[in-house]
Design an enzyme around this catalytic site. Structure first.
Site, PDB file in Angstrom:
ATOM      1  N   CYS A  80       0.658  -1.275  -0.059  1.00 27.85           N
ATOM      2  CA  CYS A  80       0.129  -0.225  -0.087  1.00 27.85           C
ATOM      3  C   CYS A  80       0.843   1.720   0.307  1.00 27.85           C
ATOM      4  O   CYS A  80       2.025   1.595  -1.232  1.00 27.85           O
ATOM      5  CB  CYS A  80      -1.181   0.148   0.784  1.00 27.85           C
ATOM      6  SG  CYS A  80      -2.525   1.714   1.372  1.00 27.85           S
ATOM      7  N   HIS A 182      -3.298  -4.468  -0.235  1.00 28.15           N
ATOM      8  CA  HIS A 182      -3.456  -5.032   0.932  1.00 28.15           C
ATOM      9  C   HIS A 182      -3.376  -6.502   0.886  1.00 28.15           C
ATOM     10  O   HIS A 182      -4.366  -7.785   1.393  1.00 28.15           O
ATOM     11  CB  HIS A 182      -4.404  -5.112   2.681  1.00 28.15           C
ATOM     12  CG  HIS A 182      -4.189  -3.709   2.684  1.00 28.15           C
ATOM     13  ND1 HIS A 182      -2.754  -2.920   3.885  1.00 28.15           N
ATOM     14  CD2 HIS A 182      -5.178  -2.522   1.920  1.00 28.15           C
ATOM     15  CE1 HIS A 182      -2.938  -1.850   3.857  1.00 28.15           C
ATOM     16  NE2 HIS A 182      -4.056  -1.144   3.121  1.00 28.15           N
ATOM     17  N   GLU A 184      -2.560  -8.840   3.503  1.00 32.31           N
ATOM     18  CA  GLU A 184      -2.600  -9.499   4.595  1.00 32.31           C
ATOM     19  C   GLU A 184      -4.538  -9.718   4.989  1.00 32.31           C
ATOM     20  O   GLU A 184      -4.832  -9.727   5.853  1.00 32.31           O
ATOM     21  CB  GLU A 184      -2.044  -8.492   6.150  1.00 32.31           C
ATOM     22  CG  GLU A 184      -2.703  -7.014   6.048  1.00 32.31           C
ATOM     23  CD  GLU A 184      -1.629  -6.527   4.952  1.00 32.31           C
ATOM     24  OE1 GLU A 184      -2.372  -4.698   5.602  1.00 32.31           O
ATOM     25  OE2 GLU A 184      -1.466  -6.594   4.096  1.00 32.31           O
TER      26      GLU A 184
END
Length: 201
Positions: A80, A182, A184
């Site tokens: 990001c 992202h 994650e």
């Protein structure tokens, strides 16, 4: 060992929790001396470009990270805002980025009344060139985005995404990688990318 650089501008815990879930050896790095034994780096980030760069310098890690990436060829993955910090400059601020990619980060500008900024939510990436990070890539893969600034398409673009216009959703050059989304927060597709970074990058 992957070092997760903490610039105090994102939820480091979410990245570390995902790496722990995948049984990938990692540690959070907040001091220059903690960079010593890491074999790879992840640079997450949310928020302001200049704020992140100021913190980078305040922690005395900016030049050390540049040395490790450029001279020791340690792989790095920007996430990001972390991807945008790999660029030379940003329209969001005045400070110099790491400069690994000679590009300028740009701000989304509405083209239609119903265009929403930031770009937030799930979107698709389109593969522009092969990358070990995207091994077993599927055009049906979706990733989670939250951002108001973007890196334009360039010679290092690995995947592109369409939102208002086509932009670089990931970039790579040798040992240097960045993803605008992202991983994650991107479920199985993000997990796969992080596993690939731990194995191949």
């Amino acid at each position: 060992m992957i070092g997760i650089i903490d610039l105090n501008c994102c939820n480091i815990a979410s990245v570390q929790n995902m790496l722990n879930y995948l049984n990938i050896d990692n540690k959070v790095v907040i001091k220059r001396e903690e960079l010593k034994n890491v074999k790879k780096l992840i640079l997450p980030g949310l928020g302001s470009f200049d704020y992140a760069i100021e913190n980078f310098h305040a922690l005395n890690m900016f030049n050390e990270v540049k040395h490790k990436v450029l001279n020791e060829k340690i792989p790095i993955l920007g996430i990001c805002l972390g991807m945008q910090l790999l660029a030379k400059k940003s329209e969001e601020g005045n400070l110099e980025g790491l400069g690994f990619f000679n590009v300028r980060v740009k701000k989304f500008i509405k083209k239609k009344e119903n265009d929403l900024i930031p770009h937030m939510g799930w979107n698709t990436c389109h593969l522009k060139k092969k990358s070990q990070l995207f091994e077993d890539f599927s055009e049906e893969s979706k990733y989670y985005f939250v951002h108001s600034y973007y890196i334009p398409l360039n010679e290092n673009t690995v995947t592109s995404t369409n939102y208002i216009e086509e932009f670089s959703s990931s970039i790579s050059s040798n040992n240097i990688h960045g993803v605008q989304f992202h991983p994650e927060k991107s479920h199985k597709y993000g997990m796969r990318l992080l596993e690939n970074f731990s194995k191949y990058a």
